[in-house]
Motif scaffolding. Structure first.
Motif, PDB file in Angstrom:
ATOM      1  N   MET A  81      -2.407  19.168   5.349  1.00  0.00           N
ATOM      2  CA  MET A  81      -2.264  18.269   4.200  1.00  0.00           C
ATOM      3  C   MET A  81      -2.031  19.052   2.924  1.00  0.00           C
ATOM      4  SD  MET A  81      -3.063  14.901   4.356  1.00  0.00           S
ATOM      5  CE  MET A  81      -4.545  13.956   4.128  1.00  0.00           C
ATOM      6  N   ALA A  82      -1.320  18.429   2.005  1.00  0.00           N
ATOM      7  CA  ALA A  82      -1.045  19.095   0.731  1.00  0.00           C
ATOM      8  C   ALA A  82      -2.360  19.486   0.039  1.00  0.00           C
ATOM      9  CB  ALA A  82      -0.245  18.176  -0.165  1.00  0.00           C
ATOM     10  N   GLU A 118       5.050  13.398   2.762  1.00  0.00           N
ATOM     11  CA  GLU A 118       4.312  13.873   3.945  1.00  0.00           C
ATOM     12  C   GLU A 118       4.445  12.873   5.082  1.00  0.00           C
ATOM     13  OE1 GLU A 118       0.499  16.469   2.597  1.00  0.00           O
ATOM     14  OE2 GLU A 118       0.360  14.352   2.176  1.00  0.00           O
ATOM     15  N   LYS A 119       4.273  11.593   4.731  1.00  0.00           N
ATOM     16  CA  LYS A 119       4.355  10.543   5.761  1.00  0.00           C
ATOM     17  C   LYS A 119       5.717  10.548   6.433  1.00  0.00           C
ATOM     18  CE  LYS A 119       3.168   6.179   5.340  1.00  0.00           C
ATOM     19  NZ  LYS A 119       2.940   4.890   4.653  1.00  0.00           N
ATOM     20  N   ALA A 120       6.761  10.680   5.624  1.00  0.00           N
ATOM     21  CA  ALA A 120       8.122  10.624   6.182  1.00  0.00           C
ATOM     22  C   ALA A 120       8.366  11.808   7.127  1.00  0.00           C
ATOM     23  CB  ALA A 120       9.139  10.627   5.047  1.00  0.00           C
ATOM     24  N   PHE A 121       7.863  12.973   6.770  1.00  0.00           N
ATOM     25  CA  PHE A 121       8.104  14.137   7.647  1.00  0.00           C
ATOM     26  C   PHE A 121       7.240  14.102   8.900  1.00  0.00           C
ATOM     27  CE2 PHE A 121      10.026  16.025   3.782  1.00  0.00           C
ATOM     28  CZ  PHE A 121      11.258  16.320   4.341  1.00  0.00           C
ATOM     29  N   LYS A 122       6.104  13.411   8.800  1.00  0.00           N
ATOM     30  CA  LYS A 122       5.222  13.329   9.969  1.00  0.00           C
ATOM     31  C   LYS A 122       5.761  12.380  11.022  1.00  0.00           C
ATOM     32  CE  LYS A 122       0.714  14.108   7.967  1.00  0.00           C
ATOM     33  NZ  LYS A 122      -0.448  13.474   7.384  1.00  0.00           N
ATOM     34  N   ALA A 123       6.558  11.404  10.593  1.00  0.00           N
ATOM     35  CA  ALA A 123       6.966  10.314  11.498  1.00  0.00           C
ATOM     36  C   ALA A 123       7.611  10.870  12.765  1.00  0.00           C
ATOM     37  CB  ALA A 123       7.917   9.387  10.771  1.00  0.00           C
ATOM     38  N   ARG A 124       7.174  10.344  13.917  1.00  0.00           N
ATOM     39  CA  ARG A 124       7.759  10.790  15.192  1.00  0.00           C
ATOM     40  C   ARG A 124       9.074  10.079  15.439  1.00  0.00           C
ATOM     41  NH1 ARG A 124       6.002  15.544  16.628  1.00  0.00           N
ATOM     42  NH2 ARG A 124       4.566  15.658  14.887  1.00  0.00           N
ATOM     43  N   PHE A 125       9.113   8.793  15.060  1.00  0.00           N
ATOM     44  CA  PHE A 125      10.344   8.056  15.275  1.00  0.00           C
ATOM     45  C   PHE A 125      10.549   7.035  14.173  1.00  0.00           C
ATOM     46  CE2 PHE A 125      13.490   5.395  17.134  1.00  0.00           C
ATOM     47  CZ  PHE A 125      14.279   6.294  17.845  1.00  0.00           C
ATOM     48  N   PRO A 126      11.688   6.955  13.556  1.00  0.00           N
ATOM     49  CA  PRO A 126      12.777   7.897  13.755  1.00  0.00           C
ATOM     50  C   PRO A 126      12.375   9.270  13.217  1.00  0.00           C
ATOM     51  CG  PRO A 126      13.231   6.508  11.866  1.00  0.00           C
ATOM     52  CD  PRO A 126      11.961   6.016  12.442  1.00  0.00           C
ATOM     53  N   PRO A 127      12.901  10.306  13.803  1.00  0.00           N
ATOM     54  CA  PRO A 127      12.550  11.640  13.311  1.00  0.00           C
ATOM     55  C   PRO A 127      13.042  11.820  11.879  1.00  0.00           C
ATOM     56  CG  PRO A 127      14.342  11.755  14.886  1.00  0.00           C
ATOM     57  CD  PRO A 127      13.895  10.334  14.871  1.00  0.00           C
ATOM     58  N   PRO A 128      12.362  12.647  11.113  1.00  0.00           N
ATOM     59  CA  PRO A 128      12.727  12.775   9.696  1.00  0.00           C
ATOM     60  C   PRO A 128      14.138  13.321   9.513  1.00  0.00           C
ATOM     61  CG  PRO A 128      11.220  14.527  10.374  1.00  0.00           C
ATOM     62  CD  PRO A 128      11.297  13.575  11.516  1.00  0.00           C
ATOM     63  N   SER A 129      14.769  12.857   8.468  1.00  0.00           N
ATOM     64  CA  SER A 129      16.071  13.418   8.129  1.00  0.00           C
ATOM     65  C   SER A 129      15.835  14.747   7.417  1.00  0.00           C
ATOM     66  CB  SER A 129      16.793  12.456   7.186  1.00  0.00           C
ATOM     67  OG  SER A 129      17.764  13.179   6.468  1.00  0.00           O
ATOM     68  N   ALA A 142       0.833  -1.210   0.000  1.00  0.00           N
ATOM     69  CA  ALA A 142       0.000   0.000   0.000  1.00  0.00           C
ATOM     70  C   ALA A 142       0.866   1.257   0.000  1.00  0.00           C
ATOM     71  CB  ALA A 142      -0.913  -0.007   1.210  1.00  0.00           C
ATOM     72  N   ALA A 143       1.943   1.220   0.775  1.00  0.00           N
ATOM     73  CA  ALA A 143       2.784   2.415   0.880  1.00  0.00           C
ATOM     74  C   ALA A 143       3.374   2.784  -0.476  1.00  0.00           C
ATOM     75  CB  ALA A 143       3.892   2.174   1.893  1.00  0.00           C
ATOM     76  N   ASP A 144       3.718   1.765  -1.275  1.00  0.00           N
ATOM     77  CA  ASP A 144       4.327   2.051  -2.572  1.00  0.00           C
ATOM     78  C   ASP A 144       3.355   2.689  -3.544  1.00  0.00           C
ATOM     79  OD1 ASP A 144       6.641   1.080  -1.632  1.00  0.00           O
ATOM     80  OD2 ASP A 144       6.362  -0.945  -2.424  1.00  0.00           O
ATOM     81  N   ASP A 145       2.053   2.484  -3.287  1.00  0.00           N
ATOM     82  CA  ASP A 145       1.064   3.030  -4.206  1.00  0.00           C
ATOM     83  C   ASP A 145       0.782   4.504  -3.962  1.00  0.00           C
ATOM     84  OD1 ASP A 145       0.870   0.624  -5.295  1.00  0.00           O
ATOM     85  OD2 ASP A 145      -0.935   0.010  -4.220  1.00  0.00           O
ATOM     86  N   LEU A 146       1.270   5.009  -2.857  1.00  0.00           N
ATOM     87  CA  LEU A 146       0.952   6.393  -2.543  1.00  0.00           C
ATOM     88  C   LEU A 146       1.640   7.337  -3.516  1.00  0.00           C
ATOM     89  CD1 LEU A 146       1.306   6.552   1.349  1.00  0.00           C
ATOM     90  CD2 LEU A 146      -0.799   6.572   0.004  1.00  0.00           C
TER      91      LEU A 146
END
Ligand SMILES: O=C(O)CCC(=O)C(=O)O
Ligand SMILES: [Fe+2]
Length: 429
Positions: free
Chosen positions: A307-308, A39-50, A28-32
């Motif tokens: 959201m975008a 957006e998902k990567a920057f939202k992640a709490r852990f690990p924090p985004p690079s 599912a993630a690949d279909d996004l």
């Protein structure tokens, strides 16, 4: 070496990153679309985004420390000296995007933050809480200030409780999260149809409870200035009382647009390459006729995201949109015309002014996937004697980012009479 999860060299970070990458390998993630992935990567709490590919032009160690830090250059970045000695930056792949890092001085930032809290988030301007609560007419922040003063004199003073408009049931989430609906872009062809749409006021929620002033303050999400934006239909509503744009905000926006040498932004045919302009490129006139007439002041708490989306309710699809960042820093994603284009990530810090202009950038997807906690610059923190009552504001800013987002709804020389809107002509002068 510290074991902080923010230290990208720590074993804790590396392990979490490995686990995270593994867990992400779901079909599912690949279909996004690209932009959703980012957006998902920057939202992640852990690990924090690079932040290693995130443009960060206002970072200074003395102001922001080392917790969150992006990079000082990316592909296609160009520096343009401005008329007032400030510097503007453009990005070759994003024509019309102009960033003025640190455009507002620390003092100007404090003044704008104070005005926003004390003057612009109260009647006659409407905010997200007005539909549901009987807010103090003097404004939430001024009421909070009065109460804290009273409490200092008499510690037994009881905190005001803000009542709901509808009869109370049980507590629930506040409704007005921005919906992810792609509305049709406003244009002179569909303007009358959009105007004819019924614009009912949102009903007060029946599932909210009264709240003490100190809690409701942190539930403020937006305040509307200038032309009224009807969220339900994603269109402007012109049959309501006309409220002028506060002159302090208007003058910053105009000053910013006037200082940019637009001929350098749109050089070498970049204006034509950027897409279709209403009646040919009109950037030569922006110094004279740019006129913001509507805006949203956004208030973000640390976990909030935007959201975008595309801001396409304005008839003018090329006039600059001027966006002022205050308080905590944020990651801003500048996408393309669809969610499948990869977005350019940029850190917006307190005092930065961002201009989105021209047909491409004005209709580009963009959003705020992350507020960067602990990124308040020192000049906004409480130092006891900075300014009267700054402690209270500094407390609020400890978890808050403010964004003043100013748009021009009507293009210059819009034939207001032809659309039965003569009352809007020369409205704000
Ligand atoms: O908070 C920001 O920087 C952007 C806000 C925005 O895009 C909007 O209000 O439409
Ligand atoms: Fe926006």
């Amino acid at each position: 070496m510290s074991a902080s999860p923010y230290d990208i060299n720590s074993p804790a970070y590396k392990k979490a990153l490995r686990l995270h990458k593994k867990s992400k390998k779901t079909p599912a993630a690949d279909d996004l679309p690209q932009l959703r992935e980012q957006e998902k990567a920057f939202k992640a709490r852990f690990p924090p985004p690079s932040l290693s590919d995130v443009l960060d032009l206002s970072w200074k160690e003395s102001d922001f420390g080392n917790l969150w830090k992006g990079v000082s250059s990316i592909d296609g970045l160009e520096e343009i000296p401005c008329q007032d000695g400030k510097v503007a930056y453009t990005i070759a792949s994003a024509p019309g995007f102009v960033l003025l890092p640190g455009y507002l001085s620390p003092l100007e930032q404090r003044e704008r933050i104070r005005a926003t809290l004390e003057n612009h988030a109260k009647p006659p301007n409407e905010n997200n809480l007005d539909t549901h609560y009987n807010l103090p007419v003097e404004g939430l922040f001024p009421a909070w200030k009065v109460f804290t003063k009273q409490r200092a004199i008499d510690p037994r003073s009881s905190e005001p409780i803000i009542e709901t408009k509808a009869p109370t049931g049980h507590t629930a989430e506040l409704a007005p999260k921005r919906a992810l609906i792609d509305n049709t872009a406003a244009s002179t062809e569909n303007f009358e149809d959009i105007q004819a749409m019924e614009k009912l006021p949102a009903p007060p929620s029946t599932s909210l409870s009264p709240l003490p002033l100190s809690s409701i303050l942190y539930k403020l999400r937006w305040s509307n200035i200038g032309h009224f934006y009807h969220w339900g239909t994603k269109s402007y509503q012109f049959d309501r009382e006309l409220i002028s744009i506060p002159s302090d905000i208007k003058s910053i926006c105009q000053r910013a647009v006037q200082t940019v040498p637009w001929s350098k932004v749109w050089k070498n045919g970049a204006d034509l390459a950027a897409g279709e302009w209403e009646s040919g490129p009109d950037w030569q006139q922006w110094h004279k006729n740019y006129d913001p007439d509507a805006g949203i002041i956004n208030f973000y708490q640390l976990k909030d995201t935007l959201m975008a989306h595309v801001d396409r309710s304005e008839l003018s699809s090329t006039s600059p949109l001027v966006s002022i960042s205050l308080g905590q820093s944020a990651v801003f994603l500048l996408g393309g015309l669809t969610r499948d284009e990869k977005a350019i990530p940029v850190i917006l810090r307190s005092g930065d002014v961002l201009i989105m202009s021209g047909p491409r950038c004005r209709r580009a997807f963009h959003g705020v996937p992350r507020i960067l906690e602990d990124s308040l610059p020192n000049h906004l923190k409480s130092k006891g004697e900075v300014e009267e009552d700054w402690d209270l504001i500094a407390d609020y800013l400890g978890t808050t980012r403010i964004n003043i987002n100013m748009r021009q709804v009507f293009p210059p020389n819009f034939p207001y009479e032809q659309y039965g809107l003569s009352h809007l002509q020369n409205k704000f002068y």
